[in-house]
Motif scaffolding. Structure first.
Motif, short mmCIF file in Angstrom:
data_model
loop_
_atom_site.label_atom_id
_atom_site.label_comp_id
_atom_site.label_asym_id
_atom_site.label_seq_id
_atom_site.Cartn_x
_atom_site.Cartn_y
_atom_site.Cartn_z
N SER A 49 3.11 -11.62 7.06
CA SER A 49 4.36 -11.37 7.77
C SER A 49 4.83 -9.95 7.49
N ASP A 50 5.81 -9.52 8.27
CA ASP A 50 6.40 -8.19 8.04
C ASP A 50 7.12 -8.14 6.70
N ALA A 51 7.67 -9.27 6.26
CA ALA A 51 8.36 -9.32 4.97
C ALA A 51 7.38 -9.06 3.83
N CYS A 52 6.20 -9.67 3.89
CA CYS A 52 5.19 -9.44 2.85
C CYS A 52 4.66 -8.01 2.91
N ARG A 53 4.51 -7.48 4.11
CA ARG A 53 4.05 -6.10 4.26
C ARG A 53 5.06 -5.14 3.64
N ALA A 54 6.35 -5.37 3.89
CA ALA A 54 7.39 -4.50 3.34
C ALA A 54 7.47 -4.63 1.82
N LEU A 55 7.32 -5.84 1.31
CA LEU A 55 7.36 -6.04 -0.14
C LEU A 55 6.17 -5.34 -0.81
N ALA A 56 5.02 -5.40 -0.19
CA ALA A 56 3.84 -4.71 -0.74
C ALA A 56 4.07 -3.20 -0.75
N TYR A 57 4.68 -2.67 0.29
CA TYR A 57 5.00 -1.24 0.34
C TYR A 57 5.95 -0.86 -0.78
N ARG A 58 7.01 -1.67 -0.95
CA ARG A 58 7.98 -1.38 -2.02
C ARG A 58 7.33 -1.45 -3.39
N ARG A 59 6.43 -2.39 -3.58
CA ARG A 59 5.74 -2.48 -4.86
C ARG A 59 4.83 -1.28 -5.09
N ARG A 60 4.14 -0.84 -4.04
CA ARG A 60 3.24 0.31 -4.18
C ARG A 60 4.00 1.59 -4.47
#
Length: 80
Positions: free
Chosen positions: A33-44
């Motif tokens: 989902s877009d939520a998981c994609r955004a969370l991965a970006y924030r973590r990176r």
């Protein structure tokens, strides 16, 4: 007795690296989902530390505000 199909088949579904949920393979999609994609970006990019330092500088620069609280004794109002 027939063999059971696998619960996860790599050509049909893949696991989301953030939440671990399975989702259908679609093009180059990596996250479910877009939520998981955004969370991965924030973590990176560790956005949390950057935002916290920016907000902390604003908090430090603002004048301190104090709030006064006035409490009235109800027994004083009835005495009059």
């Amino acid at each position: 007795m027939s063999a059971r199909p696998p619960l996860r088949h790599d050509s049909v579904t893949i696991a989301c690296p953030v939440c671990g949920g399975n989702f259908p393979l679609s093009g180059r999609r990596t996250y479910c989902s877009d939520a998981c994609r955004a969370l991965a970006y924030r973590r990176r990019h560790d956005i949390g530390d950057i935002l916290q330092s920016q907000f902390q500088s604003h908090i430090d620069a603002s004048p301190s505000m104090s709030v006064g609280v006035v409490v009235n004794d109800p027994s004083e109002n009835n005495a009059a």
